[in-house]
Design a protein around this motif. Sequence first.
Motif, mmCIF file in Angstrom:
data_model
loop_
_atom_site.group_PDB
_atom_site.id
_atom_site.type_symbol
_atom_site.label_atom_id
_atom_site.label_comp_id
_atom_site.label_asym_id
_atom_site.label_seq_id
_atom_site.Cartn_x
_atom_site.Cartn_y
_atom_site.Cartn_z
ATOM 1 N N GLY A 23 -22.474 24.021 -9.999
ATOM 2 C CA GLY A 23 -23.578 24.068 -10.948
ATOM 3 C C GLY A 23 -24.164 22.693 -11.204
ATOM 4 N N ARG A 24 -23.302 21.689 -11.309
ATOM 5 C CA ARG A 24 -23.810 20.337 -11.537
ATOM 6 C C ARG A 24 -24.609 19.839 -10.335
ATOM 7 N NH1 ARG A 24 -22.188 18.369 -16.235
ATOM 8 N NH2 ARG A 24 -20.223 19.115 -17.127
ATOM 9 N N ALA A 25 -24.179 20.231 -9.139
ATOM 10 C CA ALA A 25 -24.923 19.844 -7.936
ATOM 11 C C ALA A 25 -26.303 20.490 -7.928
ATOM 12 C CB ALA A 25 -24.137 20.240 -6.687
ATOM 13 N N MET A 26 -26.388 21.770 -8.329
ATOM 14 C CA MET A 26 -27.685 22.439 -8.391
ATOM 15 C C MET A 26 -28.597 21.770 -9.415
ATOM 16 S SD MET A 26 -26.725 26.487 -8.292
ATOM 17 C CE MET A 26 -25.524 27.149 -7.147
ATOM 18 N N LEU A 27 -28.052 21.480 -10.589
ATOM 19 C CA LEU A 27 -28.868 20.874 -11.639
ATOM 20 C C LEU A 27 -29.313 19.479 -11.232
ATOM 21 C CD1 LEU A 27 -30.016 21.336 -14.457
ATOM 22 C CD2 LEU A 27 -27.907 20.333 -15.398
ATOM 23 N N ALA A 28 -28.426 18.714 -10.604
ATOM 24 C CA ALA A 28 -28.785 17.372 -10.161
ATOM 25 C C ALA A 28 -29.890 17.413 -9.108
ATOM 26 C CB ALA A 28 -27.551 16.653 -9.613
ATOM 27 N N HIS A 29 -29.785 18.358 -8.175
ATOM 28 C CA HIS A 29 -30.830 18.480 -7.151
ATOM 29 C C HIS A 29 -32.158 18.876 -7.785
ATOM 30 C CE1 HIS A 29 -32.444 19.236 -3.104
ATOM 31 N NE2 HIS A 29 -33.081 20.240 -3.684
ATOM 32 N N HIS A 30 -32.108 19.832 -8.694
ATOM 33 C CA HIS A 30 -33.335 20.271 -9.361
ATOM 34 C C HIS A 30 -33.998 19.114 -10.105
ATOM 35 C CE1 HIS A 30 -36.129 22.352 -11.940
ATOM 36 N NE2 HIS A 30 -35.429 22.008 -13.013
ATOM 37 N N ARG A 31 -33.202 18.257 -10.731
ATOM 38 C CA ARG A 31 -33.740 17.144 -11.518
ATOM 39 C C ARG A 31 -33.932 15.880 -10.695
ATOM 40 N NH1 ARG A 31 -30.375 17.844 -17.247
ATOM 41 N NH2 ARG A 31 -31.421 19.779 -17.900
ATOM 42 N N ASP A 32 -33.728 16.014 -9.377
ATOM 43 C CA ASP A 32 -33.960 14.908 -8.445
ATOM 44 C C ASP A 32 -33.109 13.692 -8.784
ATOM 45 O OD1 ASP A 32 -35.112 13.836 -6.178
ATOM 46 O OD2 ASP A 32 -36.815 12.968 -7.254
ATOM 47 N N THR A 33 -31.834 13.949 -9.060
ATOM 48 C CA THR A 33 -30.877 12.874 -9.291
ATOM 49 C C THR A 33 -29.857 12.884 -8.157
ATOM 50 O OG1 THR A 33 -29.529 14.340 -10.678
ATOM 51 C CG2 THR A 33 -31.141 12.936 -11.791
ATOM 52 N N PRO A 34 -29.319 11.710 -7.777
ATOM 53 C CA PRO A 34 -28.444 11.651 -6.597
ATOM 54 C C PRO A 34 -27.094 12.301 -6.836
ATOM 55 C CG PRO A 34 -28.513 9.539 -7.718
ATOM 56 C CD PRO A 34 -29.532 10.396 -8.386
ATOM 57 N N GLY A 35 -26.507 12.791 -5.766
ATOM 58 C CA GLY A 35 -25.185 13.387 -5.837
ATOM 59 C C GLY A 35 -24.812 14.003 -4.499
ATOM 60 N N GLN A 36 -23.514 14.262 -4.295
ATOM 61 C CA GLN A 36 -23.034 14.831 -3.051
ATOM 62 C C GLN A 36 -22.051 15.950 -3.341
ATOM 63 O OE1 GLN A 36 -23.766 14.193 0.280
ATOM 64 N NE2 GLN A 36 -22.485 16.005 0.604
ATOM 65 N N LEU A 37 -22.372 17.157 -2.852
ATOM 66 C CA LEU A 37 -21.477 18.300 -2.982
ATOM 67 C C LEU A 37 -20.700 18.462 -1.685
ATOM 68 C CD1 LEU A 37 -20.643 20.802 -4.750
ATOM 69 C CD2 LEU A 37 -22.328 22.086 -3.426
ATOM 70 N N THR A 38 -19.382 18.652 -1.807
ATOM 71 C CA THR A 38 -18.518 18.792 -0.645
ATOM 72 C C THR A 38 -17.607 19.992 -0.811
ATOM 73 O OG1 THR A 38 -18.484 16.384 -0.348
ATOM 74 C CG2 THR A 38 -16.786 17.649 0.804
ATOM 75 N N TYR A 39 -17.478 20.789 0.257
ATOM 76 C CA TYR A 39 -16.486 21.859 0.323
ATOM 77 C C TYR A 39 -15.226 21.260 0.953
ATOM 78 C CZ TYR A 39 -20.155 25.393 -0.438
ATOM 79 O OH TYR A 39 -21.163 26.144 -0.954
ATOM 80 N N ARG A 40 -14.052 21.523 0.370
ATOM 81 C CA ARG A 40 -12.815 20.966 0.917
ATOM 82 C C ARG A 40 -11.749 22.035 1.027
ATOM 83 N NH1 ARG A 40 -11.065 14.948 -0.406
ATOM 84 N NH2 ARG A 40 -9.785 15.636 1.338
ATOM 85 N N GLU A 222 -19.811 14.558 -6.418
ATOM 86 C CA GLU A 222 -19.698 13.138 -6.743
ATOM 87 C C GLU A 222 -21.085 12.549 -6.948
ATOM 88 O OE1 GLU A 222 -17.301 9.135 -5.209
ATOM 89 O OE2 GLU A 222 -17.354 10.963 -3.987
ATOM 90 N N ARG A 223 -21.219 11.775 -7.991
ATOM 91 C CA ARG A 223 -22.491 11.117 -8.279
ATOM 92 C C ARG A 223 -22.220 9.827 -9.038
ATOM 93 N NH1 ARG A 223 -24.073 11.719 -13.618
ATOM 94 N NH2 ARG A 223 -22.893 13.268 -14.828
ATOM 95 N N GLU A 224 -23.235 8.992 -9.142
ATOM 96 C CA GLU A 224 -23.133 7.776 -9.924
ATOM 97 C C GLU A 224 -23.550 8.044 -11.360
ATOM 98 O OE1 GLU A 224 -25.293 4.563 -8.281
ATOM 99 O OE2 GLU A 224 -24.010 4.355 -6.518
ATOM 100 N N THR A 225 -22.805 7.485 -12.305
ATOM 101 C CA THR A 225 -23.182 7.581 -13.707
ATOM 102 C C THR A 225 -24.305 6.591 -13.993
ATOM 103 O OG1 THR A 225 -21.519 5.938 -14.339
ATOM 104 C CG2 THR A 225 -20.847 8.256 -14.326
ATOM 105 N N ASP A 226 -24.814 6.634 -15.219
ATOM 106 C CA ASP A 226 -25.921 5.753 -15.587
ATOM 107 C C ASP A 226 -25.556 4.274 -15.458
ATOM 108 O OD1 ASP A 226 -27.472 7.953 -16.100
ATOM 109 O OD2 ASP A 226 -27.074 7.954 -18.263
ATOM 110 N N ASP A 227 -24.265 3.957 -15.594
ATOM 111 C CA ASP A 227 -23.847 2.550 -15.466
ATOM 112 C C ASP A 227 -23.427 2.196 -14.050
ATOM 113 O OD1 ASP A 227 -21.491 3.918 -15.282
ATOM 114 O OD2 ASP A 227 -20.572 3.054 -17.073
ATOM 115 N N GLU A 229 -21.196 3.671 -12.056
ATOM 116 C CA GLU A 229 -19.833 4.006 -11.669
ATOM 117 C C GLU A 229 -19.788 5.401 -11.035
ATOM 118 O OE1 GLU A 229 -17.072 2.129 -11.822
ATOM 119 O OE2 GLU A 229 -18.416 0.484 -12.425
ATOM 120 N N PRO A 230 -19.000 5.573 -9.958
ATOM 121 C CA PRO A 230 -18.898 6.911 -9.350
ATOM 122 C C PRO A 230 -18.106 7.859 -10.232
ATOM 123 C CG PRO A 230 -17.373 5.387 -8.291
ATOM 124 C CD PRO A 230 -18.203 4.573 -9.242
#
Length: 279
Positions: A23-40, A222-227, A229-230
């Motif tokens: 869900g966070r990956a979907m919201l981040a993509h929708h809001r055009d913020t960086p992030g990486q979703l991985t299946y493991r 995984e994404r970077e926070t506002d400061d 940090e991953p």
Amino acid sequence: MSQDRTGSSAAEERRQSGADPLGRAMLAHHRDTPGQLTYRDGTERRDGNVAEFYFSSPESWDRETIDGLERVADAEPVLDVGCGAGNHLLWWADRGVDAVGVDASPNAVLAARERCEVRRTSRRSGEAAERGLEDVLVGDMFDLPVPTDAFGAVHVVGTQLGLGRSLVGVRELLVEFTRVTDDGGVAVVDNYDPTRLDEDFFGYRPDPREGIAHRCFHLEFERETDDGEPRREIGRTLQFLLCSPARLREAVIETPWDVCGVSRGDEAAHYRAVLEKTG
């Protein structure tokens, strides 16, 4: 993997887990913020392909996908179970189809609501544009937050039916779909046929029974926070039942549903099935 787990116990685990990487990956993509979703799955990794799986254009969808959307649209109102970021809700809205979405992920629901609100704002003149945010709900598919007999059809794709984990769990899901649909209810579901898979399939777990297998993996975002940090969010392990169409027909026994049609490409393992209430 234990096969005596019911759909209810799986639902309880979902309620206890606060992590929501998909869900966070979907919201981040929708809001055009960086992030990486991985299946493991152990040491194996797969790219989550958020844009391709959850934000693709209808022009890229295959014929089986469109057929399923049209089939449930004919029996509207539609309940889209596991609606994700709302791609199918938008498709129905463009065609004036009455549809409600439900997803267990609060972040996916937020993304879907924001997308539907943008569409509604940009198309004030159309009937479909008048749909409100209450049409996308947070809820578990084993205990849907909608009234009894409220829908003509349920749409459950993304192999979510397999989250029942067993044929008994799938049957439990079908009982809930029975509750929320009227006497002429229709359901479109999908799965992978293990008789057409091999052990190279990501997350594959064999089973000695013909037409039965399992799939396990977890997701990480995984994404970077506002400061700068991953930050990594790790979801619980997902366990899916994989079943052939013949096994699906076995699961619907003693329910009001009947498998009325199965569609898939030549030699394809993935299939869609249309279920209809037969009383």
